[in-house]
Design a protein around this motif. Structure first.
Motif, short mmCIF file in Angstrom:
data_model
loop_
_atom_site.label_atom_id
_atom_site.label_comp_id
_atom_site.label_asym_id
_atom_site.label_seq_id
_atom_site.Cartn_x
_atom_site.Cartn_y
_atom_site.Cartn_z
N HIS A 296 0.83 -1.21 0.00
CA HIS A 296 0.00 0.00 0.00
C HIS A 296 0.87 1.26 0.00
O HIS A 296 0.77 2.12 0.89
N VAL A 297 1.69 1.36 -1.02
CA VAL A 297 2.62 2.50 -1.13
C VAL A 297 2.54 3.21 -2.47
O VAL A 297 3.38 4.06 -2.78
N SER A 298 1.55 2.90 -3.29
CA SER A 298 1.47 3.54 -4.62
C SER A 298 1.25 5.03 -4.51
O SER A 298 1.70 5.80 -5.37
N GLY A 299 0.56 5.46 -3.47
CA GLY A 299 0.34 6.88 -3.26
C GLY A 299 0.45 7.22 -1.79
O GLY A 299 -0.50 7.04 -1.04
N CYS A 300 1.62 7.64 -1.35
CA CYS A 300 1.86 7.93 0.07
C CYS A 300 1.60 9.41 0.37
O CYS A 300 1.76 10.27 -0.49
N SER A 301 1.22 9.66 1.61
CA SER A 301 1.00 11.05 2.06
C SER A 301 2.34 11.61 2.53
O SER A 301 2.67 11.57 3.71
N ARG A 302 3.10 12.16 1.59
CA ARG A 302 4.38 12.77 1.95
C ARG A 302 4.10 14.12 2.62
O ARG A 302 3.25 14.90 2.14
N PRO A 303 4.80 14.44 3.71
CA PRO A 303 4.47 15.68 4.44
C PRO A 303 4.60 16.93 3.60
O PRO A 303 3.79 17.86 3.73
N GLN A 304 5.59 16.98 2.71
CA GLN A 304 5.77 18.18 1.88
C GLN A 304 4.61 18.36 0.90
O GLN A 304 4.22 19.50 0.58
N ASP A 305 4.03 17.25 0.44
CA ASP A 305 2.90 17.33 -0.48
C ASP A 305 1.62 17.75 0.25
O ASP A 305 0.83 18.56 -0.24
N VAL A 306 1.42 17.17 1.45
CA VAL A 306 0.25 17.55 2.25
C VAL A 306 0.31 19.04 2.59
O VAL A 306 -0.69 19.75 2.52
N ALA A 307 1.51 19.51 2.92
CA ALA A 307 1.68 20.92 3.27
C ALA A 307 1.34 21.83 2.08
O ALA A 307 0.65 22.86 2.24
N MET A 308 1.81 21.49 0.89
CA MET A 308 1.53 22.31 -0.29
C MET A 308 0.04 22.28 -0.64
O MET A 308 -0.54 23.30 -1.01
N PHE A 309 -0.58 21.11 -0.49
CA PHE A 309 -2.01 21.01 -0.78
C PHE A 309 -2.81 21.85 0.21
O PHE A 309 -3.75 22.55 -0.16
N PHE A 310 -2.41 21.78 1.49
CA PHE A 310 -3.09 22.60 2.51
C PHE A 310 -2.92 24.08 2.20
O PHE A 310 -3.86 24.87 2.31
N LYS A 311 -1.72 24.48 1.78
CA LYS A 311 -1.47 25.88 1.46
C LYS A 311 -2.39 26.34 0.33
O LYS A 311 -2.99 27.43 0.41
#
Length: 333
Positions: A296-311
């Motif tokens: 279950h690693v095809s799409g991981c929640s990387r912190p830098q991506d979550v941060a940019m999406f939140f921004k």
């Protein structure tokens, strides 16, 4: 549900176990005060009940779904929302705050990379190449040199929504022919240039009959659960398709998938999600030579991506614009 804010509360609560997520949020939004809320801490309830904006792991959010009186918006850190929905009670008043999933092009590109890498590895039979290297063996036999290109393939995407369309875009760049399974066929002006053929859910057998790869990207909902159960995959027999599952394992029972492989309806399966996770050691999928498994690693929640999406969503929130990837609790996605 509220999607706007006239002013922000004093802090954004960060309720997550993702390593470095608060650091990444502070990097992209240095003028925002972020307050870490540690799961299981004594001040957990106090901090969450006062926060208007929260960034939270979906499983943690679910446990507090009806105890966030000040919340206006919660940004989830995952795409999957099953752990939120299991706490949703239709007999109770619906939460008044907006919930957004972590998705969009961040996950679409990452999952597209997984799809491309998996197809190339499978078609070029690269695992034996790596094994040959250990033996200092120069061997070009079979699919190692005589393989299909992605441009030779017709690839069906079950769930041609945001993520599915991003995957289709990458596949079209490599000249694949792409079919997409959808609830409703989009009007001409809204059709994606990266999807050659659309099929409704009711036309699933037609898609299966015409594709060399069938890639499931569907979320887990009442409508999608078991959609490939029974003998549905017999429609793949004509082309002996490769089944790739990067959506949710609930689309097919493991016993039905194993049967489809044993009967030759599928030539192979590339599996990242499963009916039960972690996949039990007793599962026969582990030892089937035509199966490739990832955890279950095809799409991981990387912190830098979550941060940019939140921004990006925060800009929309502050300017009273619709937020991206809003969760509809009743639809389940």
């Amino acid at each position: 549900m509220a999607t706007t804010a006239s002013k922000m509360s004093s802090y954004v609560a960060v309720y997550s176990t993702i390593v470095n997520i608060t650091k990444c949020l502070k990097t992209v939004l240095p003028n925002i005060q972020f307050q870490e809320v540690s799961p299981g801490s004594g001040d957990e309830d106090n901090l969450l009940t006062k926060a208007e904006i929260i960034v939270a792991d979906n499983d943690l959010l679910g446990m507090h779904l009806y105890n966030l009186p000040a919340a206006k918006w919660v940004q989830g850190t995952w795409a999957g929302v099953e752990t939120v929905l299991q706490h949703y009670d239709v007999s109770k008043p619906k939460p008044t705050f907006t919930i957004t999933r972590f998705s969009n092009y961040f996950l679409g590109c990452m999952m597209g990379e997984y799809v491309i890498a998996s197809i190339v590895n499978h078609e070029r039979n690269l695992m034996p190449v790596y094994e040959n290297q250990q033996c200092s063996l120069w061997n070009r036999d079979g699919k190692i040199s005589n393989h299909r290109s992605i441009s030779d393939l017709t690839i069906g995407i079950l769930g041609a929504g945001t993520i599915g369309t991003d995957i289709a875009k990458l596949l079209k760049t490599l000249r694949a022919r792409v079919w997409g399974l959808v609830h409703t066929v989009p009007k001409d002006e809204k059709r994606s240039p990266y999807v050659d053929e659309y099929r409704l859910n009711s036309d699933l057998p037609d898609l299966l009959q015409n594709c060399d790869y069938v890639i499931n990207v569907l979320p887990s909902t009442v409508d999608t659960a078991g959609v490939l159960n029974g003998d549905m995959l017999k429609h793949c027999a004509k082309r002996q398709a490769v089944f790739m599952n990067i959506g949710r394992g609930t689309v097919i029972k493991e016993e039905d998938l194993v049967a489809a492989l044993n009967k030759g309806w599928l030539s192979a399966a590339i599996l990242d999600v499963f009916e039960t996770e972690p996949l039990p050691p007793s599962s026969s999928l582990w030892t089937m030579p035509q199966v490739k498994i990832t955890p279950h690693v095809s799409g991981c929640s990387r912190p830098q991506d979550v941060a940019m999406f939140f921004k990006e969503n925060l800009v929309r929130f502050q300017s009273s614009q619709p937020l991206e990837c809003v969760l509809d609790l009743d639809k389940g996605y």
